[in-house]
Design a protein around this motif. Structure first.
Motif, short mmCIF file in Angstrom:
data_model
loop_
_atom_site.label_atom_id
_atom_site.label_comp_id
_atom_site.label_asym_id
_atom_site.label_seq_id
_atom_site.Cartn_x
_atom_site.Cartn_y
_atom_site.Cartn_z
N SER A 233 0.82 -1.22 0.00
CA SER A 233 0.00 0.00 0.00
C SER A 233 0.86 1.27 0.00
O SER A 233 0.51 2.25 -0.66
CB SER A 233 -0.93 0.00 1.21
N ASP A 234 1.96 1.28 0.75
CA ASP A 234 2.81 2.47 0.79
C ASP A 234 3.35 2.80 -0.59
O ASP A 234 3.39 3.96 -0.99
CB ASP A 234 3.98 2.25 1.76
N PHE A 235 3.79 1.75 -1.31
CA PHE A 235 4.32 1.97 -2.65
C PHE A 235 3.22 2.41 -3.61
O PHE A 235 3.39 3.36 -4.38
CB PHE A 235 4.99 0.70 -3.17
N CYS A 236 2.09 1.74 -3.57
CA CYS A 236 0.98 2.09 -4.47
C CYS A 236 0.47 3.51 -4.24
O CYS A 236 0.01 4.18 -5.17
CB CYS A 236 -0.16 1.08 -4.32
N ASN A 237 0.56 3.98 -2.99
CA ASN A 237 0.09 5.33 -2.67
C ASN A 237 0.97 6.43 -3.28
O ASN A 237 0.60 7.61 -3.26
CB ASN A 237 0.02 5.51 -1.16
N CYS A 238 2.14 6.03 -3.83
CA CYS A 238 3.00 7.01 -4.51
C CYS A 238 2.47 7.37 -5.90
O CYS A 238 2.99 8.27 -6.56
CB CYS A 238 4.42 6.46 -4.65
N SER B 116 9.82 -13.41 3.97
CA SER B 116 8.56 -12.93 4.54
C SER B 116 8.72 -11.48 4.98
O SER B 116 9.82 -10.92 4.97
CB SER B 116 8.16 -13.80 5.74
N GLY B 117 7.58 -10.89 5.40
CA GLY B 117 7.59 -9.57 6.01
C GLY B 117 8.13 -8.46 5.14
O GLY B 117 8.91 -7.61 5.59
N TYR B 118 7.69 -8.41 3.88
CA TYR B 118 8.22 -7.42 2.94
C TYR B 118 7.79 -6.00 3.33
O TYR B 118 6.66 -5.76 3.73
CB TYR B 118 7.73 -7.72 1.52
N ASN B 119 8.73 -5.08 3.17
CA ASN B 119 8.48 -3.68 3.51
C ASN B 119 9.21 -2.79 2.52
O ASN B 119 10.34 -3.07 2.13
CB ASN B 119 8.97 -3.39 4.94
N ILE B 120 8.57 -1.72 2.08
CA ILE B 120 9.20 -0.75 1.18
C ILE B 120 9.85 0.33 2.02
O ILE B 120 9.16 1.13 2.68
CB ILE B 120 8.18 -0.13 0.20
N ALA B 121 11.19 0.36 2.03
CA ALA B 121 11.91 1.29 2.89
C ALA B 121 12.08 2.65 2.24
O ALA B 121 12.14 3.67 2.94
CB ALA B 121 13.28 0.71 3.24
N ALA B 122 12.17 2.70 0.90
CA ALA B 122 12.38 3.99 0.22
C ALA B 122 12.03 3.85 -1.26
O ALA B 122 12.17 2.78 -1.85
CB ALA B 122 13.84 4.44 0.37
N TYR B 123 11.56 4.97 -1.84
CA TYR B 123 11.29 5.01 -3.28
C TYR B 123 11.70 6.38 -3.81
O TYR B 123 11.35 7.41 -3.24
CB TYR B 123 9.82 4.75 -3.59
N THR B 124 12.45 6.38 -4.90
CA THR B 124 12.89 7.63 -5.53
C THR B 124 12.53 7.58 -7.01
O THR B 124 12.98 6.70 -7.74
CB THR B 124 14.41 7.83 -5.40
N GLU B 125 11.71 8.55 -7.45
CA GLU B 125 11.33 8.63 -8.87
C GLU B 125 12.37 9.46 -9.62
O GLU B 125 12.82 10.50 -9.13
CB GLU B 125 9.93 9.26 -9.00
N ARG B 126 12.74 9.00 -10.82
CA ARG B 126 13.77 9.72 -11.58
C ARG B 126 13.27 10.33 -12.88
O ARG B 126 13.70 11.40 -13.27
CB ARG B 126 14.92 8.74 -11.91
N LEU B 127 12.38 9.65 -13.59
CA LEU B 127 12.03 10.11 -14.94
C LEU B 127 10.61 9.71 -15.28
O LEU B 127 10.16 8.61 -14.93
CB LEU B 127 12.99 9.50 -15.98
N LEU B 128 9.87 10.58 -15.95
CA LEU B 128 8.50 10.30 -16.34
C LEU B 128 8.39 10.32 -17.85
O LEU B 128 8.81 11.27 -18.51
CB LEU B 128 7.53 11.35 -15.73
N ASN B 129 7.81 9.26 -18.42
CA ASN B 129 7.61 9.15 -19.88
C ASN B 129 6.17 8.79 -20.17
O ASN B 129 5.50 8.13 -19.37
CB ASN B 129 8.50 8.07 -20.48
N ILE B 130 5.70 9.19 -21.34
CA ILE B 130 4.38 8.77 -21.80
C ILE B 130 4.60 7.76 -22.90
O ILE B 130 5.32 8.00 -23.87
CB ILE B 130 3.57 9.97 -22.36
#
Length: 425
Positions: free
Chosen positions: A318-323, A410-424
């Protein structure tokens, strides 16, 4: 380094010089493993010499290391509780659109998963109660100060080197600035210490140890075995971020002080070889010292991608999807960095089974897709728990039966996410 090479140097009665981290790590092992290592070090104490800078750093840091280790178990149980809570949220968010009378099977699945999470939570509480004895053993080791007693023994035997004079230190600081500017090892990776050091001198700790080692080698004309758990590039030639051999510059500089052999080795490797020299075996200590490397090798043979559905893990978090506004897919481009940390090693003599438990960290290069046509590249750090079990075919040589290896994540957790580039698309 092979054992044959080590044993040849050992037969020449070398000087064994531990780095500060090798001594402080004795507080980080289980009480039994720490005692095993200390017993071996005491057995070869006549070979050991401690640079004065190592003594200084030890005295400054050891109480802090002890306080961290005393908090370790309580923090672990808290982390498990957080992971369980996060898993509950992920399950709830992933299936909430299916809740209702029209999806009874999915409702049943969610109830089963939540019941299993409750079972895990109860197991975590039971674990907290059971480790009280382990905590007491740790506290006893800290309170009796066995590591400190070893350092005191080295002082009593006059096997701790002299301190550099103020003038010598000033000269070394000037030399250090010049060396670090040119990336001459060791120590230049410690320049980050300048940020919290108004004196701008703490970064020279490794250089002071190295220079005291060289001075001792020049005076004694014996082979030197330097034990360090520092894995940075300013000490080692690295391959896939793993230490392979000492930097060639270190060998060149050593030759200008002594014609004797110089080898650099981790505490893990050193203890493995000393056990062979004296024909001593401690299975739990072996797997605690070598477990992280063994687990990394086992996972590497299978492949992270094959063992874990990484795209699925991200899509269900959910944390990742909320980005994102509406995440529809995730492509895994590459694994930038992977590491496994060992927390415990257990061995059953009755079954010859070994269980290694720990945590893992993965840094991934990914492409996230929104609404099926917006693409964004980025990096994400995934953390979790890992458990490996296997049977030994020959416990005297710690040989593993390959077909018995079982790896559970087990117990997967997203510790950090950094976006770099956006393309269409």
């Amino acid at each position: 380094m092979e054992f044959i090479e080590f044993s040849k140097i050992w037969n020449e009665q070398p000087v064994v010089i531990p780095d500060t981290n090798a001594i402080l790590d004795l507080y980080r092992y289980s009480p039994s493993t720490s005692q095993h290592v200390l017993k071996l070090l005491n057995r070869i104490s006549d070979y050991i010499w401690i640079p004065h800078q190592v003594k200084e750093e030890y005295l400054i840091q050891y109480m802090h290391v002890i306080s961290i280790e005393k908090r370790k178990y309580s923090e672990l149980t808290n982390q498990i509780s957080k992971v369980i809570q996060k898993s509950r949220e992920n399950v709830s968010n992933h299936f909430k659109s299916y809740r209702g009378d029209e999806h009874p099977k999915i409702n049943q699945l969610v109830d089963i998963v939540e019941a299993k999470l409750s079972e895990i939570e109860n197991e975590a509480k039971r674990f907290h109660d059971e480790i009280k004895e382990e905590v007491q053993k740790h506290d006893f080791m800290f309170d009796t100060g066995n590591v400190k007693l070893f350092m005191d023994l080295m002082g009593e035997k006059e096997q701790i080197g002299p301190e550099f004079t103020y003038r010598e230190k000033i000269d070394l600081y000037v030399e250090g600035d010049s060396r670090y500017l040119r990336k001459i090892p060791p120590g230049y990776m410690d320049e980050v210490k300048d940020k919290d050091d108004i004196t701008k001198t703490k970064k020279f700790g490794d250089l002071l140890i190295w220079k005291q080692l060289l001075s001792h080698a020049e005076l004694n004309e014996k082979p030197i075995i330097f034990i360090t758990n520092d894995n940075k590039e300013d000490w080692w030639v690295l391959e896939n971020k793993r230490p392979i051999e000492a930097r060639p510059e270190l060998h060149e500089e050593f030759k200008s002080y002594s014609e004797q052999a110089f080898i650099m080795i981790s505490l893990r490797e050193f203890i493995n070889y000393i056990e062979q020299i004296f024909d001593i075996q401690n299975i739990v200590a072996y797997f605690e010292l070598n477990g992280a490397r063994l687990m990394e090798n086992m996972v590497a043979q299978i492949g992270w991608q094959k063992k874990l559905n990484l795209s699925n893990i991200l899509l269900q978090n959910s944390d990742f999807c909320n980005c994102f506004e509406k995440l529809t897919n995730v492509e895994i481009n590459s694994i930038i960095e992977d590491e496994i940390y060992l927390s415990s090693a257990q061995y059953s003599r009755d079954t010859d089974m070994v269980k290694l438990a720990g945590s893992f960290s993965l840094t991934l290069e990914i492409t996230s897709i929104e609404y099926e046509f917006f693409k964004s590249d980025g990096e994400v750090k995934v953390e979790g728990f890992v458990e490996v079990t296997f049977e030994l075919t020959n416990h005297k040589q710690n040989e593993i039966k390959p077909e018995t290896v079982n790896i559970i994540f087990s117990g997967y957790n997203i510790a950090a996410y950094t976006e770099r580039l956006l393309n269409i698309v």
